[in-house]
Every structure is written in C-alpha cells, then in structure tokens.
Write a protein that holds these residues in place. Sequence first.
Motif, PDB file in Angstrom:
ATOM      1  N   GLU A   1       0.829  -1.204   0.000  1.00  0.00           N
ATOM      2  CA  GLU A   1       0.000   0.000   0.000  1.00  0.00           C
ATOM      3  C   GLU A   1       0.867   1.260   0.000  1.00  0.00           C
ATOM      4  O   GLU A   1       0.558   2.241  -0.686  1.00  0.00           O
ATOM      5  N   ASP A   2       1.968   1.227   0.754  1.00  0.00           N
ATOM      6  CA  ASP A   2       2.898   2.356   0.727  1.00  0.00           C
ATOM      7  C   ASP A   2       3.532   2.504  -0.654  1.00  0.00           C
ATOM      8  O   ASP A   2       3.752   3.620  -1.140  1.00  0.00           O
ATOM      9  N   LEU A   3       3.826   1.379  -1.276  1.00  0.00           N
ATOM     10  CA  LEU A   3       4.513   1.388  -2.567  1.00  0.00           C
ATOM     11  C   LEU A   3       3.609   1.854  -3.702  1.00  0.00           C
ATOM     12  O   LEU A   3       4.030   2.647  -4.562  1.00  0.00           O
ATOM     13  N   GLU A   4       2.368   1.367  -3.720  1.00  0.00           N
ATOM     14  CA  GLU A   4       1.479   1.644  -4.848  1.00  0.00           C
ATOM     15  C   GLU A   4       0.494   2.785  -4.594  1.00  0.00           C
ATOM     16  O   GLU A   4      -0.114   3.301  -5.533  1.00  0.00           O
ATOM     17  N   GLY A   5       0.297   3.125  -3.324  1.00  0.00           N
ATOM     18  CA  GLY A   5      -0.606   4.221  -3.012  1.00  0.00           C
ATOM     19  C   GLY A   5      -2.071   3.881  -3.162  1.00  0.00           C
ATOM     20  O   GLY A   5      -2.911   4.784  -3.278  1.00  0.00           O
ATOM     21  N   VAL A   6      -2.389   2.591  -3.181  1.00  0.00           N
ATOM     22  CA  VAL A   6      -3.784   2.153  -3.273  1.00  0.00           C
ATOM     23  C   VAL A   6      -3.988   1.020  -2.266  1.00  0.00           C
ATOM     24  O   VAL A   6      -3.020   0.395  -1.825  1.00  0.00           O
ATOM     25  N   PRO A   7      -5.230   0.722  -1.884  1.00  0.00           N
ATOM     26  CA  PRO A   7      -5.470  -0.421  -1.002  1.00  0.00           C
ATOM     27  C   PRO A   7      -4.918  -1.708  -1.594  1.00  0.00           C
ATOM     28  O   PRO A   7      -4.904  -1.883  -2.823  1.00  0.00           O
ATOM     29  N   ALA A   8      -4.469  -2.601  -0.735  1.00  0.00           N
ATOM     30  CA  ALA A   8      -3.808  -3.818  -1.198  1.00  0.00           C
ATOM     31  C   ALA A   8      -4.678  -4.647  -2.136  1.00  0.00           C
ATOM     32  O   ALA A   8      -4.164  -5.278  -3.073  1.00  0.00           O
ATOM     33  N   GLU A   9      -5.996  -4.634  -1.918  1.00  0.00           N
ATOM     34  CA  GLU A   9      -6.869  -5.441  -2.768  1.00  0.00           C
ATOM     35  C   GLU A   9      -6.901  -4.927  -4.205  1.00  0.00           C
ATOM     36  O   GLU A   9      -7.366  -5.630  -5.106  1.00  0.00           O
ATOM     37  N   ARG A  10      -6.403  -3.720  -4.432  1.00  0.00           N
ATOM     38  CA  ARG A  10      -6.325  -3.167  -5.784  1.00  0.00           C
ATOM     39  C   ARG A  10      -4.903  -3.198  -6.338  1.00  0.00           C
ATOM     40  O   ARG A  10      -4.616  -2.612  -7.377  1.00  0.00           O
TER      41      ARG A  10
END
Length: 378
Positions: free
Chosen positions: A97-106
């Motif tokens: 989530e820190d890496l992609e900036g979106v919730p993990a499910e996305r």
Amino acid sequence: MTARTGFGSGAGAGAGSGYKAGAAHVAVVGAGVIGLTTAFRLALAGHRVSLHATNEATGPSWVAGGMFGAYTEAWPGEEVMLHLGAASLGRWLPLLEDLEGVPAERSGILTGKGTVLAGVDAADAADVASIAETTEAHYPGVLRPVTRRELRALEPSLAPVLRGAMVCDDEWSVDNRQLLSKLAGACRDLGVERDYGKVADVDELREGTGADAVVVAAGAGAKDLLGLPIREVKGEVLRLRQRDSSESRPDRTIRARVHGRPCYLVPRTWGLAVGATEYEHGHDLTPTAGGTRTLLDDAATVFPGIEDYTFSEVTAGLRPYSPDNAPFIGTVREGVIAACGHGRNGILLAAITADAVLAEIEGAPLPDAAPANPGRLA
C-alpha cells in the motif's frame, strides 16, 4: 553505532535537505528485492539513501516465482524460518500500500491469493503432513485439510492424483518483476541516489560516501564483502504462457511434492511461473535440459492442462544460503549491517528485512528479526 542511539548525524540531515531531522545517510549494496525494499523503506522514513550495484535487479530476485509461502514452506527443525516468514507476511500488504498508493486489494503486483499444498504418492503425502504438523504447532488453523472432492471444487484443473491436500488462505503471490520495477521507480521518486560502480570493500564505501552505515544486501556477494558463510544454490524456473485454447490456470499457488521433488505453479496474469530445481553446482547460471524436463514433467503431473501452454522462458538464479538456512539480518560491526543469506525466501522475507534494517538504523532493533542475528553462528 549503538543499538540504543542509532544513527542521527547523517550528512544529509538538516533544514532544506529534504530529509527528516536527525536523518542518517545509509549506503545500500545490492539492487535485488532485499536491497530495493530496504532502500525504499529507509527513504520513505526520511533517511538519505544511496544504492550501489553494477546493474539493475537481476539474479534470483528476477528469476523467482514470487510466493509468500510463509506457512506452506515450514519444515521440522526450521521453525526460525517459519516465524520469520509469518512475521514478514504480515508486513507485506502495508508495504504494498505504501509502494502503490492504493489499497492492497487493488494492487497490480499481487497475482493470486491462497496456496494449495499436496503430494502425489504416499511419501509425498507424508511430507505434506510433516509441514502441516509443524505449522499447526505454532499457527493453529492456518492450514486446513481438504478432501479430493473439495480440492476439485476449489481448483478443478488439477490432476485427481493429488493426495493429502491442505489449503492456506492467508498466503499470496506477486509478480516479482513488477515488484522490482515498482520498487526501483519508487526509490527514484524518493531521491535515492544510484551508483553503478562495483563495491569491493564496505569500509572504503562508507568512508568514500560519508555514509553513517552500509547495508550489505548483495546476496551471495555478501560472502566476500562480509566474510559470512554463504553458499550458492542453483535454481531453475520456467515461465509458460496460456493460449486462448488452453485450460485455465489454477487461481491459487500450487505447491506440490512429486515423487520427492518440490514443484510449484504460481499464477500470473499471462500464465504460470513453474519452479524450481535446487542443487549446488558452483557459480553456474546456465539452465539445463534435464532441469527443464523435470519441471515440465512434474508440472504436467500436477496440472495436465499445462501441456497446451507456450514455452516462454527458462532462467536460473543462485540463491544465497546460510549454513542453517536462516538469513543474516543485523549489525556485523560498527556501521555495517547485513541483510543477506535469504535462500529461496528473498521475496517473502524482504518486508521484515527492510523493517529490521530501518529499526537498526533508528536505534531500536526489531525483536522479530533477532533470530537472524549475524553473530548466531560464531
């Protein structure tokens, strides 16, 4: 450096520097998944980071299947690895989530949720039972047994020959190459300095860069840099692409024992990663016909539909193993931190390794990583 005070006088700290007050300057050696994840975590926390490696991510991080096999890799006598894996697994979704900036499910990096663990013959089923017993003793209920009928309902494409099946709903898989690309991009965005020179001496690197600490995440190369007992173990991995006419791949990671040999099938959006052979053969990065044939035969035993997939790639990597198969994470001497020797679990253990290095830099060593202390074999 002391465990209580950490590093706080880095040259990069100060008003207008872009780093937090009291930031350390940390030089990370190695641009595989351990080095990149560690650099990302340090930079995200506000430290000045330089990354030193002669090329972009290659080696076992590039070859890997990308499994977070914390529980289904358990083995009697290797409980340290079980606990390290479980602790790291819990850190991965927040990291993504820190890496992609979106919730993990996305997440665009995650490729599958859940693992099936099963065997082909009676001896294989006994191995599966040993894994399950070891895991159950420490993490009750994380693996659940399923009948052949239940397995057929979960993964209808698997061969009916599989027996003793267990399912873990708490493990994940990732596309390791997407992960490496995302980490490299995030490090650039965070201002991590990049140097492509060869590192031959960590003390010279520390002096030359003015770094407060050097983190050695150079895989098997840490043997020469730190004098740690690390050996290279060759592993081959295949990548096969699903055609329009092919049977659908399994949704979960499949970890099978096939007449005593481990075989895994890891889902990708385009097909499957299949691995992995494992043998000590010196510094040998050449894939072999025998290894490829064995992997294809074993994969077809588990998932017959794979025979209609196209052969995309075979690669070999050298996994860095310690004598007791646990990694080396922690201070080696003043200003030098080890983050190496992860064997076949570099992808899984990258999260806890990065957090442990950050904790070491900030003067509060991570208790979960204590069993991986580099001094344990002295």
